[in-house]
Design an enzyme around this catalytic site. Structure first.
Site, PDB file in Angstrom:
ATOM      1  CD  GLU A   1      -3.982  24.578   9.212  1.00  0.00           C
ATOM      2  OE1 GLU A   1      -3.258  25.092  10.194  1.00  0.00           O
ATOM      3  OE2 GLU A   1      -4.384  24.582   8.065  1.00  0.00           O
TER       4      GLU A   1
ATOM      5  CG  ASN B   1      -0.084  26.171   5.399  1.00  0.00           C
ATOM      6  OD1 ASN B   1       1.119  25.845   5.613  1.00  0.00           O
ATOM      7  ND2 ASN B   1      -0.085  26.024   4.133  1.00  0.00           N
TER       8      ASN B   1
ATOM      9  CG  HIS C   1      -4.717  22.437   5.149  1.00  0.00           C
ATOM     10  ND1 HIS C   1      -3.745  23.516   5.724  1.00  0.00           N
ATOM     11  CD2 HIS C   1      -4.533  22.417   3.950  1.00  0.00           C
ATOM     12  CE1 HIS C   1      -2.881  23.368   4.974  1.00  0.00           C
ATOM     13  NE2 HIS C   1      -2.595  22.721   4.222  1.00  0.00           N
TER      14      HIS C   1
ATOM     15  CB  SER D   1      -2.709  24.454   1.027  1.00  0.00           C
ATOM     16  OG  SER D   1      -2.896  24.759  -0.079  1.00  0.00           O
TER      17      SER D   1
HETATM   18  P1  NAI Z   1      -2.134  17.213  -8.127  1.00  0.00           P
HETATM   19  O1  NAI Z   1      -1.573  18.331  -9.066  1.00  0.00           O
HETATM   20  O2  NAI Z   1      -1.199  16.130  -7.324  1.00  0.00           O
HETATM   21  O3  NAI Z   1      -3.589  16.798  -7.859  1.00  0.00           O
HETATM   22  C1  NAI Z   1      -4.689  17.390  -8.225  1.00  0.00           C
HETATM   23  C2  NAI Z   1      -5.470  16.306  -9.439  1.00  0.00           C
HETATM   24  O4  NAI Z   1      -6.283  16.621  -9.317  1.00  0.00           O
HETATM   25  C3  NAI Z   1      -4.895  16.056 -10.275  1.00  0.00           C
HETATM   26  O5  NAI Z   1      -4.541  14.773 -10.714  1.00  0.00           O
HETATM   27  C4  NAI Z   1      -6.193  16.085 -11.770  1.00  0.00           C
HETATM   28  O6  NAI Z   1      -5.835  15.701 -12.913  1.00  0.00           O
HETATM   29  C5  NAI Z   1      -6.755  16.610 -10.380  1.00  0.00           C
HETATM   30  N1  NAI Z   1      -7.837  17.066 -11.264  1.00  0.00           N
HETATM   31  C6  NAI Z   1      -7.819  18.249 -11.538  1.00  0.00           C
HETATM   32  N2  NAI Z   1      -8.648  18.842 -12.444  1.00  0.00           N
HETATM   33  C7  NAI Z   1      -9.639  18.023 -11.411  1.00  0.00           C
HETATM   34  C8  NAI Z   1     -11.288  17.874 -12.455  1.00  0.00           C
HETATM   35  N3  NAI Z   1     -11.891  19.308 -12.776  1.00  0.00           N
HETATM   36  N4  NAI Z   1     -11.985  17.095 -11.803  1.00  0.00           N
HETATM   37  C9  NAI Z   1     -11.445  15.948 -11.206  1.00  0.00           C
HETATM   38  N5  NAI Z   1     -10.246  15.679 -10.699  1.00  0.00           N
HETATM   39  C10 NAI Z   1      -8.885  16.922 -11.477  1.00  0.00           C
HETATM   40  O7  NAI Z   1      -2.123  18.230  -6.581  1.00  0.00           O
HETATM   41  P2  NAI Z   1      -2.046  18.253  -4.859  1.00  0.00           P
HETATM   42  O8  NAI Z   1      -0.717  18.309  -4.716  1.00  0.00           O
HETATM   43  O9  NAI Z   1      -2.193  16.740  -4.894  1.00  0.00           O
HETATM   44  O10 NAI Z   1      -2.764  19.385  -4.668  1.00  0.00           O
HETATM   45  C11 NAI Z   1      -4.462  19.290  -4.270  1.00  0.00           C
HETATM   46  C12 NAI Z   1      -4.843  19.910  -3.514  1.00  0.00           C
HETATM   47  O11 NAI Z   1      -4.311  20.256  -1.932  1.00  0.00           O
HETATM   48  C13 NAI Z   1      -4.677  21.848  -3.887  1.00  0.00           C
HETATM   49  O12 NAI Z   1      -5.771  22.343  -3.835  1.00  0.00           O
HETATM   50  C14 NAI Z   1      -3.514  22.252  -2.899  1.00  0.00           C
HETATM   51  O13 NAI Z   1      -3.518  23.184  -2.184  1.00  0.00           O
HETATM   52  C15 NAI Z   1      -3.793  21.153  -1.829  1.00  0.00           C
HETATM   53  N6  NAI Z   1      -3.266  20.312  -0.569  1.00  0.00           N
HETATM   54  C16 NAI Z   1      -1.624  20.411  -1.049  1.00  0.00           C
HETATM   55  C17 NAI Z   1      -0.515  20.362  -0.933  1.00  0.00           C
HETATM   56  C18 NAI Z   1       0.521  19.528  -0.689  1.00  0.00           C
HETATM   57  O14 NAI Z   1       1.194  19.464  -0.384  1.00  0.00           O
HETATM   58  N7  NAI Z   1       1.203  19.316  -2.459  1.00  0.00           N
HETATM   59  C19 NAI Z   1      -1.102  19.854   1.258  1.00  0.00           C
HETATM   60  C20 NAI Z   1      -2.196  20.486   0.767  1.00  0.00           C
HETATM   61  C21 NAI Z   1      -3.278  20.611   0.405  1.00  0.00           C
END
Ligand code: NAI
Ligand code: 3HC
Length: 702
Positions: free
Chosen positions: A447, A485, A435, A414
């Site tokens: 996006e 954003n 995104h 993001s």
């Molecule tokens: P989260 O912390 O809920 O999930 C991330 C997951 O990735 C975790 O389950 C973790 O175990 C896993 N992970 C970490 N390293 C890894 C690897 N090497 N291999 C496989 N899995 C791995 O985070 P979230 O909120 O889902 O965010 C994920 C991405 O999405 C980020 O880049 C964030 O900026 C983006 N994003 C988040 C939004 C939100 O509202 N939470 C909205 C839009 C984008």
């Protein structure tokens, strides 16, 4: 067969006149279609060899409604009401042969026929409300006569179509047929053979008379339908018009419907909603996409990371029938992620929004693994791991080694630089940002971030994938925060300032909600979690004294029971908190900021004008190629009310000059040069220009 005009043909076979329309892509009832239909039905009625008439369409669907591009222009006769009157007045039975979709004027013309048959997969409804209108060709008068005013008002205010099975049960259609035209012909012949009386829908009184006597149930249904729609004109007009169906004689109800329609169609709300309708369809079009670039076919997907976003994205694929594997780091995280998906589906089943067998099918399409080899034969990978550039680069380096040539490599980042992510592979052309918005399985916006390396094929595949997942894809450029954003950051800055200067969260939220957003910025922050922004600010060395202090005190929003508001006993209802005001006062004092009463108009301007200014910069830089793309981003990703048309549409209503003057004032007041009007906004202000005049530009010379 006679070709009546370019859109309508007439054939008489075995005593049945077949009137077929052909106006691709959706058989909209434009002027030529209307003219041709009147000529055809008159000819059929006059032809002694014709004993019955079937009205059908060629192509993908029955009529999708009036031609929306004609709205706001002088009406060319015959109008749709006149066309329908011709069919309704036919002394020979007329059968509508519905297939695909019959929407708006399309269903209204069918309601003017004596009988309706439909194929099993047909869908029909009156979605005019979604364009800020009410059905203007008799729909509000005829539908209640078929299904009863209660059902009609619910259907018309929601604008949601129903399937053929439901339509049959409700009395909208008379029969489900295997093939629409052949089925309609057979039905017409049966009507003739059995001398079934021709009762026009307008003359059916059985379902409306009891409601005239006792309208209580109708008023309750109307109230329920209008819930949460305060300030929007069209739904209220729909209710008024359906009420007329049982209160007024048919012709008077029809005339009143026409008046209401004419009033709405020239109003800003309907203009805004029509703008969003077309903007949504434009947004997926990439102006410099060479003809002949074909998107890759997506049969298999992989999502890296099964957290909040990864889980939601995996659900999107499963919902679209595409097998998807989630790659995680440990069995524990994998199990947690898969369990959360199960749980989300189970809630939908509990609520009756999803059938158990459909859930089972979807869950079966989602598998979890720790084995990266699953990537070897996938068509698309979407990475959704923690927001850390080092980690993302490492992952894309790994993907590069395993994925087959041509796999689309997408990041759900993001905030991070998609160019840098792409450069960590040997195939940067295959990398894009995708995104998604949270919750990814619900939010419509996608996006698609085009890096400076992204190939046209990769962009085309990302757009196609977005559509496959039922999203609204908008192609945007690579910059901090992309479109949505980046604009939101301007609003957040003002939110923090307003707190320090003396505004209360509830006052600011109320202004934003009054405009039509489902939530104000503080309530939204509490819902999303204040720690998210806090972490980003810390990473960037940015300070927000009040919000930082709330986080330092462990007030992360709803999940901790306290944020900008208090949430007692797990409630989701924000309760204002005097402590937050006190905290803001202390921080203001420490910073030497004089607190004052801030008026509603000032709050309004500071919530919206800095974002509009940023939208102008986004256009100047070519990060968005059309002003209307920005409107789509805000309507589908951030809850901008569609009847307010999006930030650029709204700015055109206010006028760039007014916005520029206000921004100059706030820039001087705050000393924030970022609030100075952008070059483009100044230019629009000087020339009296509008965002809508800018058109498509890869880069807008300001
Ligand atoms: P989260 O912390 O809920 O999930 C991330 C997951 O990735 C975790 O389950 C973790 O175990 C896993 N992970 C970490 N390293 C890894 C690897 N090497 N291999 C496989 N899995 C791995 O985070 P979230 O909120 O889902 O965010 C994920 C991405 O999405 C980020 O880049 C964030 O900026 C983006 N994003 C988040 C939004 C939100 O509202 N939470 C909205 C839009 C984008
Ligand atoms: N008038 C003019 N153009 C229309 C149109 C309409 N009613 N409906 C769709 N189009 C155009 C789209 O803008 C698009 O154009 P483009 O290719 O240049 O971008 C093209 O037709 C194809 O549309 P979609 O991409 O939306 O095609 P889909 O197959 O995905 O969807 C649909 C088909 C479900 C029919 C969808 O187009 C739709 O919902 N259309 C609008 C239906 C509607 O709102 N009808 C009511 C109109 S108002 C009315 O009837 C007033 C009456 O009461 C008097």
């Amino acid at each position: 067969m006679v070709q009546i005009n370019g859109c309508i043909e007439l054939a008489v076979v075995d005593g049945v006149a077949l009137i077929l329309a052909d106006n691709p892509p959706v058989n909209a009832l434009g002027h030529a279609v209307r003219e041709g239909l009147v000529a055809a039905v008159r000819q059929a009625v006059a032809d002694a060899a014709v004993r019955a008439i079937v009205l059908g369409c060629k192509g993908r669907m029955f009529f999708a409604g009036a031609d929306i591009t004609e709205f706001g222009k002088p009406l060319k006769q015959p109008g749709l009401q006149e066309v329908i009157a011709e069919f309704e007045a036919s002394p020979k039975p007329v059968v509508a042969a519905i297939f695909g979709t019959a929407l708006g004027g399309g269903l209204e013309i069918a309601l003017g026929c004596h009988f309706r048959v439909a194929s099993a997969d047909a869908r029909m409804g009156l979605p005019e409300v979604k364009l800020g209108l009410l059905p203007g060709a008799g729909g509000t008068q005829r539908l209640p006569r078929l299904v009863g005013p209660q059902k009609a008002v619910a259907m018309i205010v929601a604008g949601a179509p129903v399937g053929a099975k439901q339509a049959l049960a409700d009395g909208i259609i008379d029969e489900i047929v295997a093939e629409p035209v052949a089925g309609a012909v057979a039905f017409a012949k049966r009507v003739l053979a059995e001398a079934v009386p021709l009762v026009k829908v307008r003359d059916r009184a059985a379902k409306i008379l009891p409601v005239r006597e006792n309208p209580a149930a109708f008023e309750a249904a109307a109230k329920a339908a209008l819930k949460k729609l305060a300030g929007v004109d069209a739904p209220a007009a729909c209710v008024e018009s359906v009420r007329n169906s049982f209160m007024l004689p048919f012709e008077a109800g029809l005339a009143a419907e026409r008046d209401l329609f004419m009033k709405l169609v020239v109003g800003d709300q309907s203009r805004a909603q029509r703008h969003i309708f077309f903007a949504e369809r434009e947004a997926a079009k990439v102006p410099d996409m060479p003809a002949g670039v074909k998107p890759a076919v997506i049969k298999k997907a992989v999502v890296i990371g099964g957290g909040t976003m990864g889980g939601g994205i995996a659900m999107c694929f499963a919902n679209a029938g595409v097998p998807v594997s989630i790659v995680e780091t440990t069995e524990e995280f994998l199990a947690k992620g898969l369990a959360r998906i199960q749980q989300t589906y189970a809630v939908s089943v509990e609520r009756g929004a999803l059938q158990q067998d459909a859930m089972d099918k979807r869950v079966a399409l989602i598998t979890g693994t720790l084995d990266w080899n699953v990537i070897a034969d996938t068509d698309i990978v979407i990475e959704a791991v923690f927001e850390e550039i080092g980690l993302k680069k490492e992952i894309f380096g790994k993907l590069d080694k395993i994925a087959k040539p041509g796999t689309l490599l997408a990041s759900n980042t993001s905030t991070l630089d998609v160019d840098a992510i792409a450069e960590s592979t040997s195939r940067p052309g295959d990398v894009v940002g995708m995104h998604f918005f949270s919750p990814a399985n619900v939010m419509k916006l996608l996006e698609i971030v085009r890096s400076s390396h992204s190939s046209m094929a990769a962009i085309a595949t990302a757009v196609a994938a977005g559509k496959l997942l039922g999203k609204i894809p908008v192609v945007v450029g690579n910059c901090d925060g992309f479109v949505g954003n980046r604009m939101l950051a301007r609003r957040s800055t003002e939110c923090e300032r307003l707190l320090l200067e003396g505004a209360k969260p509830q006052d600011v939220d109320a202004v934003v909600v009054k405009f039509g957003f489902p939530m104000g910025p503080y309530a939204m922050g509490d819902l999303a979690g204040l720690d998210v922004g806090w972490r980003i600010r810390k990473g960037r060395g940015v300070k927000a004294p009040v919000s930082d202090a709330l986080c330092e005190a462990g007030r992360f929003g709803q999940k901790t029971g306290k944020g900008y508001y208090i949430y007692e006993n797990g409630s989701r209802v924000p309760v204002p908190d005097a402590e937050v005001i006190e905290l803001a006062a202390q921080k203001a004092e420490a910073l030497g900021i004089k607190r004052r009463n801030i008026s509603e108009p000032e709050i309004f301007e500071r919530m919206f004008y800095p974002m509009i200014n940023e939208a102008a910069r986004i256009l100047e830089e070519g990060i968005a190629v059309r002003a209307s793309d920005i409107d789509v981003v805000w309507a589908y990703g951030y809850g901008w009310p569609v009847w307010q048309g999006g930030p650029c549409f709204y700015a055109d209503l206010v006028g760039a000059k007014v916005i520029c003057e206000a921004l100059e004032h706030y820039a001087a007041m705050s000393g924030d040069a970022g609030l100075q009007p952008s070059a483009l906004l100044r230019k629009l202000a000087e020339t009296g220009g509008k965002f809508s005049d800018i058109g498509v530009a890869a880069k807008v010379a300001a």
